[in-house]
Design a protein around this motif. Structure first.
Motif, PDB file in Angstrom:
ATOM      1  N   ALA A  35     -32.019  24.162  24.013  1.00  0.00           N
ATOM      2  CA  ALA A  35     -32.259  24.373  25.434  1.00  0.00           C
ATOM      3  C   ALA A  35     -31.404  25.542  25.905  1.00  0.00           C
ATOM      4  O   ALA A  35     -30.436  25.931  25.246  1.00  0.00           O
ATOM      5  CB  ALA A  35     -31.910  23.111  26.216  1.00  0.00           C
ATOM      6  N   LEU A  36     -31.759  26.120  27.051  1.00  0.00           N
ATOM      7  CA  LEU A  36     -30.936  27.135  27.679  1.00  0.00           C
ATOM      8  C   LEU A  36     -30.197  26.523  28.867  1.00  0.00           C
ATOM      9  O   LEU A  36     -30.729  25.637  29.555  1.00  0.00           O
ATOM     10  CB  LEU A  36     -31.777  28.316  28.153  1.00  0.00           C
ATOM     11  N   GLN A  37     -29.011  26.974  29.110  1.00  0.00           N
ATOM     12  CA  GLN A  37     -28.216  26.431  30.197  1.00  0.00           C
ATOM     13  C   GLN A  37     -28.716  26.946  31.548  1.00  0.00           C
ATOM     14  O   GLN A  37     -29.153  28.100  31.671  1.00  0.00           O
ATOM     15  CB  GLN A  37     -26.747  26.824  30.038  1.00  0.00           C
ATOM     16  N   GLY A  38     -28.617  26.072  32.567  1.00  0.00           N
ATOM     17  CA  GLY A  38     -28.953  26.462  33.922  1.00  0.00           C
ATOM     18  C   GLY A  38     -30.356  27.000  34.065  1.00  0.00           C
ATOM     19  O   GLY A  38     -31.313  26.436  33.541  1.00  0.00           O
ATOM     20  N   ASN A  39     -30.467  28.143  34.760  1.00  0.00           N
ATOM     21  CA  ASN A  39     -31.766  28.767  34.998  1.00  0.00           C
ATOM     22  C   ASN A  39     -32.045  29.928  34.053  1.00  0.00           C
ATOM     23  O   ASN A  39     -32.943  30.735  34.302  1.00  0.00           O
ATOM     24  CB  ASN A  39     -31.840  29.272  36.450  1.00  0.00           C
ATOM     25  N   ALA A  40     -31.281  30.021  32.985  1.00  0.00           N
ATOM     26  CA  ALA A  40     -31.457  31.132  32.046  1.00  0.00           C
ATOM     27  C   ALA A  40     -32.837  31.089  31.400  1.00  0.00           C
ATOM     28  O   ALA A  40     -33.380  30.011  31.114  1.00  0.00           O
ATOM     29  CB  ALA A  40     -30.372  31.082  30.976  1.00  0.00           C
TER      30      ALA A  40
ATOM     31  N   ARG B 160     -24.696  31.772  20.282  1.00  0.00           N
ATOM     32  CA  ARG B 160     -24.152  31.307  21.564  1.00  0.00           C
ATOM     33  C   ARG B 160     -23.381  32.412  22.292  1.00  0.00           C
ATOM     34  O   ARG B 160     -23.166  32.317  23.500  1.00  0.00           O
ATOM     35  CB  ARG B 160     -23.270  30.080  21.339  1.00  0.00           C
TER      36      ARG B 160
ATOM     37  N   PRO C  58     -26.908  31.934  26.581  1.00  0.00           N
ATOM     38  CA  PRO C  58     -26.264  30.685  27.010  1.00  0.00           C
ATOM     39  C   PRO C  58     -27.021  29.467  26.492  1.00  0.00           C
ATOM     40  O   PRO C  58     -27.710  28.755  27.244  1.00  0.00           O
ATOM     41  CB  PRO C  58     -26.312  30.786  28.540  1.00  0.00           C
ATOM     42  N   LEU C  59     -26.921  29.218  25.178  1.00  0.00           N
ATOM     43  CA  LEU C  59     -27.626  28.093  24.578  1.00  0.00           C
ATOM     44  C   LEU C  59     -26.982  26.784  24.994  1.00  0.00           C
ATOM     45  O   LEU C  59     -25.753  26.663  25.059  1.00  0.00           O
ATOM     46  CB  LEU C  59     -27.607  28.204  23.048  1.00  0.00           C
ATOM     47  N   GLY C  60     -27.834  25.798  25.259  1.00  0.00           N
ATOM     48  CA  GLY C  60     -27.360  24.460  25.561  1.00  0.00           C
ATOM     49  C   GLY C  60     -27.408  23.581  24.326  1.00  0.00           C
ATOM     50  O   GLY C  60     -27.128  24.023  23.213  1.00  0.00           O
ATOM     51  N   ASP C  61     -27.819  22.337  24.522  1.00  0.00           N
ATOM     52  CA  ASP C  61     -27.865  21.384  23.417  1.00  0.00           C
ATOM     53  C   ASP C  61     -29.022  21.684  22.475  1.00  0.00           C
ATOM     54  O   ASP C  61     -30.059  22.234  22.877  1.00  0.00           O
ATOM     55  CB  ASP C  61     -28.020  19.955  23.953  1.00  0.00           C
TER      56      ASP C  61
END
Length: 413
Positions: free
Chosen positions: A279-284, A334, A338-341
């Motif tokens: 996933a991407l963080q926030g609205n990225a 990363r 801004p990669l998430g989980d």
């Protein structure tokens, strides 16, 4: 005249062969050990690469070879125990990559690539496959002026010789096109012709549905059970034994398991690859697939998330997964996005089917009536499936093929 045909292998190449043959009136049975599209076609970068007129050559620069030999890079990794078995094909791969030999190979390779978009659109247009295809191209990023300049000169040559289109981007233009990037780069090439697929597996399944809607049949079975049955061929499936007059082997890296007992054992080898979604963080948002030359991996926006893909792992095709390259790539990725989980707990692995001269094996199997080859597409099976399907179908029907099939003939090995 229409005939009965068994197509072994239900990746992009096998499904495309089956669909072309069925549309020509042949009675076609598509056979695989799992549902369509779960092999190497599942885990690619999702690109139909019209720009890829130059196949991946073996490094000829001593410094580059030494870098890879240290076995610490992201783009290449090898199992020590696999090297004895890979020595001969890799040496031949190195030999064919000599500049003059490579130039001749690239010319033949480009003939296939130049048709890839037309052949995919011939399948996808006005069907449920079309929304999966995004005409957004992809971006290759460069960290320094020298590397960027060399790549631009190569791109200009591809445009002049093969009609490849691209746009040059400086660092500012790149940042504006992909505002989620966390690092600046000197410049980038935006390859504008390629099509990005949001779900490669779904695209193979869409073509497979067209095949079944046209009257073709898919059944799970054991390709290695192929045997003579009178004047034709037999394979064992979940529905019992099935016979046909002709067979097409489209099993990718596993094709030799079927062709070797038939007396044909080309020096193919596998390049294993991995991917994982994040996933991407926030609205990225990542707008297009991006490949960072310095980091040597691709990040591609997919339905499932941002797909992080690896380079080539040289290992036995049946060995257990060892996602070392993903472990090396993720922390670097990363720093770029801004990669998430992670979306999956376990990464995917597949095997790219490669030949020493970088050209696929397409044509009649030597010394065996009724058996045809369609494998060895290396990094471009997803791109070249429909093109190969058309070429095989025209050859099997005795027509003059739309391109000269001589460079891909099985007899060269």
């Amino acid at each position: 005249m229409p005939s009965s045909v068994i197509v072994l292998g239900a990746g992009m190449v096998g499904v495309s062969v089956a669909l072309h043959l069925r549309r020509r009136g042949h009675d076609v049975l598509l056979v695989d050990r799992q549902e369509p599209g779960l092999g190497a076609s599942f885990g690619n970068g999702g690109l139909i690469q019209r720009e890829a007129v130059h196949p991946h050559a073996f490094p000829r620069n001593a410094a580059e070879i030494m870098r890879i030999a240290r076995n610490r890079s992201i783009d290449a990794y090898y199992h020590w125990g696999a090297l004895p078995g890979l020595a001969t094909p890799l040496l031949r791969y190195w030999w064919h990559s000599e500049p003059q030999r490579y130039a001749r190979i690239a010319e033949a390779y480009a003939k296939l690539i130049e048709t890839c978009l037309d052949e995919h659109y011939a399948f996808a247009r006005d069907t449920d496959a079309m929304p999966l295809l995004r005409p957004i191209g992809w971006i290759r990023m460069f960290s320094d002026e020298a590397t960027f300049g060399l790549a631009l000169r190569q791109a200009e040559e591809g445009q002049r010789l093969h009609g490849v289109n691209f746009a040059s981007m400086d660092g500012k233009a790149l940042a504006e096109a992909e505002p989620a990037l966390l690092k600046a780069r000197f410049g980038a090439i935006h390859w504008t012709d390629p099509v990005s697929c949001s779900d490669p597996h779904a695209l193979v399944m869409a073509y497979a549905r067209q095949f079944e809607e046209a009257g073709g049949r898919f059944v799970m079975g054991d390709a290695t059970s192929l045997s003579r049955a009178g004047a034709g061929w037999r394979v064992q499936t979940a529905d019992g034994p099935n016979d046909a007059e002709k067979v097409v082997v489209a099993l990718g890296a596993f094709a030799n398991k079927v062709t070797k007992p038939l007396g044909y054992d080309p020096p193919t080898f596998g390049k294993r690859g991995y991917h994982k979604h994040f996933a991407l963080q926030g609205n990225a948002v990542l707008n297009r697939p991006v490949l960072d030359t310095e980091s040597a991996f691709l990040l591609a926006p997919m339905r499932a998330g941002v797909r992080l893909t690896t380079g080539a792992e040289f290992a036995g095709i049946d060995e257990a997964p060892t996602p070392v390259q993903l472990a090396r790539a993720e922390p670097v990725a990363r720093t770029l996005l801004p990669l998430g989980d992670a979306v999956e707990t376990q990464p995917w692995m597949g095997v790219r089917p490669c030949t020493p001269d970088m050209l696929p094996i397409i044509g009649r199997l030597p010394k065996q009536d009724g058996v045809w080859c369609a494998f060895g597409h290396a990094h471009q099976g997803f791109t070249l499936g429909p093109t190969t399907g058309r070429l095989v179908a025209e050859m099997m029907d005795g027509e003059t093929p739309f391109i000269d099939p001589t460079p891909y003939r099985p007899e060269r090995f």
